[in-house]
Scaffold this active site. Structure first.
Site, PDB file in Angstrom:
ATOM      1  N   PRO A  24      -5.307  10.697  -1.617  1.00 45.46           N
ATOM      2  CA  PRO A  24      -5.146  10.715  -0.156  1.00 45.46           C
ATOM      3  C   PRO A  24      -4.066   9.730   0.286  1.00 45.46           C
ATOM      4  O   PRO A  24      -4.066   8.578  -0.160  1.00 45.46           O
ATOM      5  CB  PRO A  24      -6.527  10.301   0.355  1.00 45.46           C
ATOM      6  CG  PRO A  24      -7.210   9.635  -0.804  1.00 45.46           C
ATOM      7  CD  PRO A  24      -6.641  10.260  -2.031  1.00 45.46           C
ATOM      8  N   TYR A 182     -11.368  -1.275   4.573  1.00 46.67           N
ATOM      9  CA  TYR A 182     -11.773  -0.590   5.801  1.00 46.67           C
ATOM     10  C   TYR A 182     -13.277  -0.802   6.029  1.00 46.67           C
ATOM     11  O   TYR A 182     -13.918  -1.554   5.285  1.00 46.67           O
ATOM     12  CB  TYR A 182     -11.350   0.881   5.750  1.00 46.67           C
ATOM     13  CG  TYR A 182      -9.841   1.009   5.632  1.00 46.67           C
ATOM     14  CD1 TYR A 182      -9.007   0.420   6.590  1.00 46.67           C
ATOM     15  CD2 TYR A 182      -9.246   1.650   4.554  1.00 46.67           C
ATOM     16  CE1 TYR A 182      -7.614   0.491   6.476  1.00 46.67           C
ATOM     17  CE2 TYR A 182      -7.856   1.729   4.431  1.00 46.67           C
ATOM     18  CZ  TYR A 182      -7.046   1.137   5.401  1.00 46.67           C
ATOM     19  OH  TYR A 182      -5.685   1.202   5.285  1.00 46.67           O
ATOM     20  N   ARG A 230     -14.649   6.803  -2.680  1.00 47.22           N
ATOM     21  CA  ARG A 230     -13.581   5.909  -3.159  1.00 47.22           C
ATOM     22  C   ARG A 230     -13.979   4.476  -2.883  1.00 47.22           C
ATOM     23  O   ARG A 230     -14.366   4.140  -1.754  1.00 47.22           O
ATOM     24  CB  ARG A 230     -12.242   6.220  -2.482  1.00 47.22           C
ATOM     25  CG  ARG A 230     -11.162   5.208  -2.855  1.00 47.22           C
ATOM     26  CD  ARG A 230      -9.750   5.603  -2.461  1.00 47.22           C
ATOM     27  NE  ARG A 230      -9.134   6.428  -3.495  1.00 47.22           N
ATOM     28  CZ  ARG A 230      -7.812   6.586  -3.654  1.00 47.22           C
ATOM     29  NH1 ARG A 230      -6.965   5.998  -2.821  1.00 47.22           N
ATOM     30  NH2 ARG A 230      -7.332   7.342  -4.622  1.00 47.22           N
ATOM     31  N   LEU A 301      -0.538   3.599 -10.184  1.00 46.72           N
ATOM     32  CA  LEU A 301       0.564   3.508 -11.146  1.00 46.72           C
ATOM     33  C   LEU A 301       0.305   4.340 -12.404  1.00 46.72           C
ATOM     34  O   LEU A 301       0.458   3.854 -13.523  1.00 46.72           O
ATOM     35  CB  LEU A 301       0.864   2.051 -11.476  1.00 46.72           C
ATOM     36  CG  LEU A 301       1.681   1.337 -10.386  1.00 46.72           C
ATOM     37  CD1 LEU A 301       1.871  -0.130 -10.712  1.00 46.72           C
ATOM     38  CD2 LEU A 301       3.031   2.016 -10.183  1.00 46.72           C
TER      39      LEU A 301
HETATM   40  C1  FNR Z   1      -1.831   5.427   0.282  1.00 47.60           C
HETATM   41  N1  FNR Z   1      -3.116   5.174  -0.218  1.00 47.60           N
HETATM   42  C2  FNR Z   1      -4.212   5.618   0.466  1.00 47.60           C
HETATM   43  N2  FNR Z   1      -5.457   5.503  -0.078  1.00 47.60           N
HETATM   44  C3  FNR Z   1      -6.533   6.057   0.538  1.00 47.60           C
HETATM   45  O1  FNR Z   1      -7.634   5.941   0.009  1.00 47.60           O
HETATM   46  N3  FNR Z   1      -6.387   6.699   1.726  1.00 47.60           N
HETATM   47  C4  FNR Z   1      -5.193   6.831   2.345  1.00 47.60           C
HETATM   48  O2  FNR Z   1      -5.090   7.481   3.384  1.00 47.60           O
HETATM   49  C5  FNR Z   1      -4.067   6.236   1.730  1.00 47.60           C
HETATM   50  N4  FNR Z   1      -2.832   6.268   2.313  1.00 47.60           N
HETATM   51  C6  FNR Z   1      -1.705   5.978   1.577  1.00 47.60           C
HETATM   52  C7  FNR Z   1      -0.429   6.265   2.066  1.00 47.60           C
HETATM   53  C8  FNR Z   1       0.704   6.058   1.283  1.00 47.60           C
HETATM   54  C9  FNR Z   1       2.046   6.423   1.812  1.00 47.60           C
HETATM   55  C10 FNR Z   1       0.560   5.501  -0.017  1.00 47.60           C
HETATM   56  C11 FNR Z   1       1.753   5.289  -0.905  1.00 47.60           C
HETATM   57  C12 FNR Z   1      -0.694   5.173  -0.479  1.00 47.60           C
HETATM   58  C13 FNR Z   1      -3.293   4.725  -1.614  1.00 47.60           C
HETATM   59  C14 FNR Z   1      -3.094   5.901  -2.568  1.00 47.60           C
HETATM   60  O3  FNR Z   1      -4.050   6.917  -2.383  1.00 47.60           O
HETATM   61  C15 FNR Z   1      -3.161   5.423  -4.041  1.00 47.60           C
HETATM   62  O4  FNR Z   1      -4.450   4.980  -4.304  1.00 47.60           O
HETATM   63  C16 FNR Z   1      -2.147   4.307  -4.328  1.00 47.60           C
HETATM   64  O5  FNR Z   1      -0.872   4.647  -3.827  1.00 47.60           O
HETATM   65  C17 FNR Z   1      -2.032   4.015  -5.824  1.00 47.60           C
HETATM   66  O6  FNR Z   1      -1.667   5.167  -6.538  1.00 47.60           O
HETATM   67  P1  FNR Z   1      -0.123   5.450  -6.959  1.00 47.60           P
HETATM   68  O7  FNR Z   1       0.690   5.600  -5.732  1.00 47.60           O
HETATM   69  O8  FNR Z   1       0.323   4.283  -7.783  1.00 47.60           O
HETATM   70  O9  FNR Z   1      -0.206   6.741  -7.753  1.00 47.60           O
END
Ligand code: FNR
Length: 356
Positions: A24, A182, A230, A301
């Site tokens: 998300p 949150y 989550r 990551l």
């Molecule tokens: C996020 N992340 C995030 N997590 C979540 O639980 N709800 C959300 O709405 C969001 N919004 C969000 C927006 C943007 C632009 C980013 C880059 C990240 C966190 C995301 O879901 C994820 O857990 C992290 O980005 C780590 O994973 P990656 O990006 O390393 O694959």
């Protein structure tokens, strides 16, 4: 043997065609909570790009539960129509639409990242934030109001009503957002929860609101469809919520019928110290899976097919969520298959670009 990343995953009555999920990600592009064509294209292109599960961004159960005024929402029936249209497209691409229901708590009422991610006051369209206790996220933040009992009951009613709407909108996976500082996470952690009533103090009291939200969602969510939660497995801060408590919570959630823990971490306090590296949260997913026996999703990551496959083969998680890599490559469900030598169906419109 075919790669695990492309082995279907059965959860209750649902089958994901592969173990690739889009994490998300807030788009800060909604108006009054309404999804629009940006969301259709963003989510839709990742569905046509081959991911098995597309989890829509944090979707607010109430206006005050938004991180920013541009957050997606599901607090009124009018929100359903566009969400249903997006979900129909996702399903037409043989992918599964999921929603992440959220309340931002003390981190609400902020501007979007490209507007500085600053607290908004009333004149700027902001609102009063709520939290377990009147403790600021950071020194420059406004003071949140501690929720009273009526406020807690409203949160529960909002999650319940949002679940009814999620079903009507055609979502097939539900994720409750209890991570990233949150509202629910801020109840879990002793660093943000100093309540002296039945929602604060002991572990059982701090997890109470999360469990009650699970109950509220389960009262309306179809029994045969997957329910994820989550969590932030660690606050990465002294005296905070940690992996040991995360394992205990996961055991309780499993007992309650939650299907999968989506294992993230951090974002409760600004002074956290995170040793960021490739797959840095995977050990948390592994430990929760091993010690509580619940399915886990690994995120953070994870950027290539071999890395994702290895996590699954080593039994560290059941599902891999991709965030930023899926923004760089919306077609990762298709291109990863070629890298792992798996034959998958490409959209017929893209057949001529198929990698051999
Ligand atoms: C996020 N992340 C995030 N997590 C979540 O639980 N709800 C959300 O709405 C969001 N919004 C969000 C927006 C943007 C632009 C980013 C880059 C990240 C966190 C995301 O879901 C994820 O857990 C992290 O980005 C780590 O994973 P990656 O990006 O390393 O694959």
């Amino acid at each position: 043997m075919s790669p695990l990343l492309y082995t279907p995953l059965e959860i209750k009555s649902l089958t994901l065609k592969n173990r690739i999920a889009i994490s998300p990600m807030c788009q800060y592009s909604a108006v009054d909570g309404f999804a629009n064509d940006w969301h259709l294209v963003h989510l839709g292109s990742r569905a046509s790009g081959g991911a098995g599960l597309i989890i829509q961004e944090a979707t607010a159960v109430s206006p005050e539960g938004r991180i920013s005024p541009e957050d997606m929402g599901i607090w009124k029936d009018e929100h359903i129509e566009k969400l249903a249209a997006i979900n129909r497209f996702i399903i037409s691409q043989n992918a599964v639409p999921g929603v992440q229901l959220a309340h931002a708590g003390r981190k609400a009422s902020s501007s979007s990242p490209w507007n500085g991610h600053k607290k908004l006051d009333a004149a700027q369209g902001g609102w009063e934030t709520v939290a377990p206790s009147a403790i600021r996220y950071s020194d420059t933040d406004t003071l949140p109001v501690a929720l009273d009992n009526a406020g807690i009951q409203k949160v529960l009613a909002d999650f319940k009503a949002a679940t009814v709407r999620s079903v009507k909108a055609g979502f097939q996976v539900m994720e409750i957002h209890a991570a990233h500082g949150y509202l629910l996470h801020s109840f879990l952690s002793p660093l943000s929860n100093e309540r002296t009533d039945e929602y604060g103090g002991s572990f059982d009291n701090r997890i109470r609101l999360t469990l009650e939200v699970v109950d509220a969602v389960q009262s309306e969510w179809p029994k045969d469809l997957p329910l994820f939660v989550r969590i932030s497995a660690s606050d990465w801060a002294e005296g905070g919520w940690d992996i040991a408590e995360s394992v205990l919570l996961s055991k309780v959630l499993k007992e309650k019928g939650v299907d999968l823990i989506d294992v993230s971490s951090g974002a409760l306090v600004p002074y956290q110290k995170i040793p960021v590296e490739q797959g840095y949260q995977v050990p948390f997913a592994e430990r929760i899976k091993e010690e509580s026996g619940i399915m886990t999703g690994a995120v953070g990551l994870i950027t290539d097919a071999t890395q994702a496959e290895e996590i699954l083969v080593m039994g560290k998680a059941d599902l891999i969520l991709f965030g930023r890599e899926s923004l760089r490559n919306p077609n990762l469900g298709l291109t990863f298959a070629s890298e792992l030598g798996v034959e998958v169906q490409w959209p017929k419109q893209y057949e001529r670009a198929k990698l051999k």
